[in-house]
Design an enzyme around this catalytic site. Structure first.
Site, PDB file in Angstrom:
ATOM      1  N   GLU A 630       0.852  -1.186   0.000  1.00  0.00           N
ATOM      2  CA  GLU A 630       0.000   0.000   0.000  1.00  0.00           C
ATOM      3  C   GLU A 630       0.885   1.234   0.000  1.00  0.00           C
ATOM      4  O   GLU A 630       1.880   1.301   0.725  1.00  0.00           O
ATOM      5  CB  GLU A 630      -0.916   0.005   1.232  1.00  0.00           C
ATOM      6  N   GLU A 635      -2.373  11.687   3.296  1.00  0.00           N
ATOM      7  CA  GLU A 635      -3.356  11.539   4.352  1.00  0.00           C
ATOM      8  C   GLU A 635      -3.255  12.795   5.214  1.00  0.00           C
ATOM      9  O   GLU A 635      -2.162  13.186   5.626  1.00  0.00           O
ATOM     10  CB  GLU A 635      -3.095  10.296   5.204  1.00  0.00           C
TER      11      GLU A 635
END
Length: 848
Positions: A630, A635
């Site tokens: 990932e 974020e």
């Protein structure tokens, strides 16, 4: 011969000072750090130093805060006021302290210093709000100190407090009286061994900082290495059993002159000393009976050449184990070991790729599907072999057939956490033997082990495992290996295919984009995107609160050149719940290597969690997270809108152990006030995250494979995901000040590659105008000029196109034909379910 001395000579303690400062950034990852300005150059002064704590929870000793391993940590018992402290083995002026908190952080803490471990002065106080790194560089001037302590005055969770690292930076370090500054270890890669020999009244001390192993250890703070570190306050202690032993590896061969044992109160009344050149064939040196503890010096008329020295207890003095402050070896006429090559750097080539393997048994169940021996020889560090669960015991083997006679010189093992503490490597001409032992150890360390051997002829190589390590929760599992590689000459080698060409980041061209120019209220392009649909409140990871819908209620074009992802508070018969949107390019568009870029305006508000990220396409083929990999390019937590996070997750470094960093623009810009450009430059050796052209964090293959000893799983194609989550373990729940609806606006998503680099796969033909990347320039969107298709090597993706309303699971896997009615039927009573806090430390990355 045992000599008894009434007064011990002065102790010699090594003071290890790193020449290169390392600090923790983000979630447990090493990055170069620039020390604070000082009259002298500031260096890290805590690395490798002895640490102790007021309490220890589980198998997480205090020594983990100074061991340099970002995956290990210290944790305390569940109460306020617990502390960890470090003995600097010198007096230093401290300039800066870097703390890297695990999820069990201290909401209030104190950092203090002392010269005598009795009187403490405060260097700084601080607060933490969650896991991650903190730097304290405004410290009180208290002069030089020897001891550094961190005290958790108030816990931030129901657990104790837990730190991955405590890195103290300092200058003007002065050795303690009578303690010389050591000479660095001269050994090369893969060479164990001590620092340069030290001259003493007993001769040349050759075991200082030598590698040590033992039959057992009472706890993590009483490790075998303590017996060779020269520190009078550290010791090795065994479990309470007969026959306990400790072995010192000198890292070279010497003529043995004397052995000195400095016993703690729990000493061996009787014991045997043995020597060995290879670590498994042992010869007697001396037997001792009637020892009364204290300091024993053993000499002999024999002066055998040796590399290993072992002490085995034959009679304990108490009901406890046996314990040593020091295990000192004195020798002369040093002879170096043969060159110790790094993996594949010696003579010969890789002989084991795609060869046939056999094993005592193999696991094939939901916990480890098709974990068969062939996985050891596929060069894929995310696949593994494991012993069948029914055969979990201290006895297993796995072998490889090289297909022809070979001259074998090196074996490389990459262990799963269920590694062998004791094992041997054997070579034979037939699969049934007879076998020649070329290596044996009782101190296996797991991770990556590079084993150089005297060149040995044979066709078959076997790993014979005889003792398991104690794993998580004190359990023992079956043996498991990711890779078993054999190097040498001869044989019948199959050469691994060459990897894809890395991108030329100076000559990138656009290969795919979505500019989101649709009419207001229209859905995202279903030829490029699939909308996720979570129909049940329990479907989300990370204790998130939203339900994702697969329609224009939450994801639509705004008519101004943006995609709007909107989080709302919905009302269904009086029950309140959050809805939001997540969309991905699974089965439609994926790429390997290049620059992945998005221009986004994020929302502000506690409990909001926007993200721009990618998942490895092997997830769609059944490889479980995090083995598929990932890449989290962006974020942002709504309560801290000035800070962005870039992180990667893979096997052994996922969730809170993900490798990443946090970044704030130089002027501490609130990222929710305007659009900003996030990007990731990705090739076979590293991934660099950027915000508006500023580097956020770089993770390298070398760090993952050789520091973390884990698999680099970023050589496959990845697909793209955009989402706006609400709540969760990381950001926490919204509060009264969080404004809904909350909007995440995406101006564009673009993928750039250079000609011939990486792979690119699309379900539908992709036509994009030629353009150079924006290089992270913030402000208005960069227009793309019209022009011909840049890349004609588009590979059609398999599968069928899914409509925007197709129901999907957490990351793009089909979840079945769920309808809006089914969504609404599960809403009743969800409020209480949403408020139930999930176990701290669940997988953070799965839902972005």
């Amino acid at each position: 011969m045992l000599m008894r001395l009434s007064s011990p000579p002065s102790r010699v303690r090594a003071v290890i000072a790193g020449a290169l400062g390392l600090s923790m950034v983000g979630t447990g990852t090493f990055a170069l750090a620039i020390p604070a300005a000082a009259a002298e150059v500031s260096t890290i002064v805590t690395a490798g130093k002895t640490a102790k704590a007021t309490s220890i929870e589980g198998n997480n000793p205090a020594s983990n805060v100074t061991d340099g391993n970002p995956a290990t940590r210290w944790s305390s018992e569940y109460r306020d006021g617990e502390s960890v402290q470090i003995d600097l083995a010198a007096t230093c002026v401290i300039d800066r302290v870097d703390l890297n908190w695990e999820g069990a952080f201290a909401s209030e803490y104190t950092v203090s210093g002392s010269t005598d471990d009795k009187t403490w002065q405060t260097l700084a106080t601080g607060t933490a709000t969650g896991a991650g790194a903190q730097t304290l560089d405004k410290l009180a001037d208290i002069g030089a100190i020897r001891h550094l302590k961190v005290t958790g005055d108030k816990r931030g969770s129901d657990y104790g407090i837990s730190l991955y690292t405590v890195d103290g930076w300092g200058h003007s370090c002065a050795p303690l009286p009578g303690i010389p500054t050591p000479t660095p270890n001269p050994g090369g890669p893969g060479t164990p061994g001590p620092t340069e020999p030290v001259e003493t009244e007993l001769g040349t001390l050759v075991s200082r900082d030598a590698k040590a192993s033992a039959s057992t250890t009472e706890n993590g703070d009483l490790a075998p290495k303590n017996a060779t570190d020269g520190n009078p306050k550290t010791r090795w202690s065994s479990q309470a059993a007969d026959g306990q032993w400790i072995t010192v590896d000198l890292g070279a061969t010497f003529l043995l002159d004397a052995v000195e044992l400095d016993w703690e109160t729990s000493y061996a009344r009787g014991y045997v000393l043995e020597t060995s050149l290879n670590g498994w064939t042992w010869f007697p040196y001396e037997s001792v009976t009637g020892s009364d503890g204290g300091r024993d010096v053993i000499t002999s008329d024999k002066h055998p050449r040796t590399r290993f020295v072992r002490m085995t207890s034959t009679e304990r003095s108490s009901q406890f184990g046996v314990s040593l402050w020091h295990f000192n070896v004195y020798g002369s006429e040093r002879e170096e070991l043969p060159p110790q090559h790094g993996e594949g750097e010696g003579p010969g080539v890789l002989l084991s790729y795609k060869k046939t393997g056999t094993a005592s048994s193999s696991q094939n169940d939901p916990q480890c599907v098709d974990c068969t021996p062939d996985k050891l020889f596929d060069q894929d560090l995310a696949t593994r072999w494991a012993v069948a669960e029914k055969d979990w015991s201290d006895n297993a083997w796995v072998q490889v057939d090289l297909a022809a006679q070979a001259e074998i010189s090196q074996i490389v093992l990459r262990w799963d956490p269920a590694f062998a503490k004791s094992y041997s490597i054997e070579v034979a001409d037939s699969p049934t033997g007879p076998w020649t032992t070329v290596y044996k150890t009782v101190g296996g360390t797991g991770g990556k082990e590079v084993i150089n051997i005297d060149t040995t002829a044979g066709r078959y190589v076997q790993v014979n495992m005889t003792e398991r390590t104690v794993g998580w929760g004190g359990n023992k599992y079956g043996f498991s290996l990711y890779e078993f590689r054999v190097y040498g000459t001869g044989g019948d080698p199959i050469f691994p295919p060459a990897g894809p060409t890395d991108p030329d980041f100076d000559n990138l061209k656009l290969v795919w984009s979505d500019e989101f120019d649709g009419a207001a209220g229209t859905a995202a392009d279903d030829k490029k995107w699939t909308l996720d649909h979570t129909a049940n409140p329990g479907d989300n990871n990370n204790a998130e609160l939203q339900l994702y819908t697969a329609d224009t209620n939450n994801v639509r074009h705004d008519g101004k050149g943006n995609l709007l992802i909107e989080a709302k508070v919905e009302d269904f018969h009086g029950a309140k719940f959050y809805s939001s949107g997540r969309l991905n390019t699974s089965h439609k568009v994926s790429a390997q290597y290049g620059r992945f870029e998005a221009r986004v305006k994020v929302p502000e508000g506690k409990g909001l969690w926007p993200a721009f990220w990618m998942m490895g396409t092997s997830f769609l083929e059944g490889r479980p997270w995090p083995a598929n990999g990932e890449i989290d390019i962006m974020e942002v937590l709504g309560h801290a809108p000035e800070e962005t996070h870039g992180t990667v997750h893979g096997p052994g470094y996922s969730g809170m152990g993900g490798q990443g960093g946090a970044f704030t623009l130089p002027d501490k810009t609130n990222l929710s006030k305007d659009f900003h450009v996030w990007s990731a430059d990705w090739n076979s050796e590293k991934i660099t995250f950027r915000l508006d052209g500023h580097d956020v964090y770089t993770v390298t293959r070398d760090h993952v494979e050789n520091t973390l000893n884990q698999a680099w799983v970023f050589d496959q194609e990845f697909y793209i995901i955009l989402n706006l989550a609400v709540g969760g373990d990381w950001p926490g729940s919204p509060d009264k000040d969080t404004k809904f609806p909350a909007e995440m606006l995406v101006d564009y998503v673009r993928v750039f590659q250079s000609e011939g680099s990486g792979k690119f796969t699309a379900l539908h033909p992709v036509t994009v105008p030629g353009s150079q990347p924006t290089n992270g320039t913030p402000g208005v969107g960069t227009p793309i000029s019209t022009g011909p298709v840049v890349d004609g090597s588009v590979t059609p993706a398999s599968g069928t196109s899914a409509s925007g309303a197709r129901a999907l699971g957490e990351t793009g896997a089909p979840a079945g034909p769920l309808t809006l009615i089914a969504l609404l039927l599960v809403i009743g009573g969800v409020g209480s379910l949403f408020l139930a806090r999930r176990e701290l430390g669940r997988v953070r990355g799965m839902a972005g």
